[in-house]
Design a protein around this motif. Structure first.
Motif, PDB file in Angstrom:
ATOM      1  N   TYR A  72       0.833  -1.199   0.000  1.00  0.00           N
ATOM      2  CA  TYR A  72       0.000   0.000   0.000  1.00  0.00           C
ATOM      3  C   TYR A  72       0.869   1.251   0.000  1.00  0.00           C
ATOM      4  CZ  TYR A  72      -3.759  -3.185   1.194  1.00  0.00           C
ATOM      5  OH  TYR A  72      -4.653  -4.216   1.186  1.00  0.00           O
ATOM      6  N   CYS A  73       0.424   2.246  -0.741  1.00  0.00           N
ATOM      7  CA  CYS A  73       1.108   3.531  -0.829  1.00  0.00           C
ATOM      8  C   CYS A  73       0.048   4.629  -0.773  1.00  0.00           C
ATOM      9  CB  CYS A  73       1.900   3.612  -2.134  1.00  0.00           C
ATOM     10  SG  CYS A  73       2.800   5.149  -2.331  1.00  0.00           S
ATOM     11  N   ASP A  74       0.404   5.808  -0.320  1.00  0.00           N
ATOM     12  CA  ASP A  74      -0.579   6.879  -0.170  1.00  0.00           C
ATOM     13  C   ASP A  74      -0.541   7.893  -1.312  1.00  0.00           C
ATOM     14  OD1 ASP A  74       1.829   8.024   0.437  1.00  0.00           O
ATOM     15  OD2 ASP A  74       1.113   9.148   2.162  1.00  0.00           O
ATOM     16  N   ASN A  75       0.003   7.529  -2.456  1.00  0.00           N
ATOM     17  CA  ASN A  75       0.127   8.454  -3.563  1.00  0.00           C
ATOM     18  C   ASN A  75      -0.427   7.807  -4.834  1.00  0.00           C
ATOM     19  OD1 ASN A  75       1.300   9.956  -5.805  1.00  0.00           O
ATOM     20  ND2 ASN A  75       2.528  10.983  -4.246  1.00  0.00           N
ATOM     21  N   LYS A  76      -1.453   8.410  -5.412  1.00  0.00           N
ATOM     22  CA  LYS A  76      -2.088   7.859  -6.611  1.00  0.00           C
ATOM     23  C   LYS A  76      -1.153   7.864  -7.817  1.00  0.00           C
ATOM     24  CE  LYS A  76      -6.803   9.062  -5.360  1.00  0.00           C
ATOM     25  NZ  LYS A  76      -7.984   9.869  -5.703  1.00  0.00           N
TER      26      LYS A  76
ATOM     27  N   ILE B 230       1.105   4.781  -7.765  1.00  0.00           N
ATOM     28  CA  ILE B 230       0.364   3.579  -8.155  1.00  0.00           C
ATOM     29  C   ILE B 230       0.149   3.566  -9.670  1.00  0.00           C
ATOM     30  CG2 ILE B 230      -1.799   2.302  -7.854  1.00  0.00           C
ATOM     31  CD1 ILE B 230      -0.101   2.299  -5.351  1.00  0.00           C
TER      32      ILE B 230
ATOM     33  N   SER C 229      -1.854  -0.989  -3.992  1.00  0.00           N
ATOM     34  CA  SER C 229      -3.127  -0.336  -3.700  1.00  0.00           C
ATOM     35  C   SER C 229      -2.839   0.966  -2.978  1.00  0.00           C
ATOM     36  CB  SER C 229      -4.004  -1.223  -2.806  1.00  0.00           C
ATOM     37  OG  SER C 229      -4.247  -2.457  -3.431  1.00  0.00           O
ATOM     38  N   ILE C 230      -3.846   1.815  -2.968  1.00  0.00           N
ATOM     39  CA  ILE C 230      -3.701   3.108  -2.291  1.00  0.00           C
ATOM     40  C   ILE C 230      -4.362   3.042  -0.922  1.00  0.00           C
ATOM     41  CG2 ILE C 230      -5.794   4.098  -3.269  1.00  0.00           C
ATOM     42  CD1 ILE C 230      -3.501   6.566  -3.499  1.00  0.00           C
TER      43      ILE C 230
END
Length: 154
Positions: free
Chosen positions: A109-113, A116, A150-151
């Motif tokens: 998981y990453c917090d940047n669209k 991704i 995924s975000i």
């Protein structure tokens, strides 16, 4: 090996303490990654980190200053994602040695669209040519369905 010996010494001198792992009935592997952009005032290098869970138990984590100066926050987060992907692959090999290979792709998981989007579509040549090695490495793992991205929103 030095780190393992240090942990074993700690556990030996603190018998009341320990590492608790709980059985949740699954061995899904999930990781979370993040990076801050140009946080170091002296050299403007970014710091990235990740932590990984197996079956809801935290098994590995790391925070490290990046060796290169990133030109954008997306590049800093992408380097962090590549480090998290390497850790997931190492953990997959370790679980394979224990005869417990994950049956589905491991989630990172990453917090940047934008990160991704680059992981799923590496055709954005003008924006990503300076991080080409990480881009091809991550795309290969997505195509073989070893890792999925995924975000997550904080």
């Amino acid at each position: 090996m030095g780190a393992v010996m240090r942990i074993l010494r700690y556990l030996k001198v603190t018998p009341g303490n320990g590492l608790m792992f709980f059985k949740y009935g699954h061995t899904y592997v999930e990781g979370y990654t993040d990076a801050d952009w140009a946080c170091s005032i002296t050299d403007r290098c970014s710091t990235s980190g990740y932590f990984i869970f197996v079956g809801c138990n935290l098994v590995t984590w790391r925070s490290k200053k990046q060796k290169v100066v990133s030109r954008s926050s997306v590049e800093a987060k992408y380097h962090g994602m590549a480090q998290g992907t390497c850790e997931l692959l190492w953990l997959r090999k370790l679980l394979g040695d224990l005869r417990c290979v994950p049956q589905k792709p491991m989630n990172l998981y990453c917090d940047n669209k934008a990160v991704i989007a680059i992981a799923h579509n590496p055709v954005q040549h003008d924006r990503t040519k300076h991080e080409e090695v990480d881009r091809h490495f991550i795309k290969e793992k997505v195509d073989t369905e070893i890792v999925s991205f995924s975000i997550y929103i904080i």
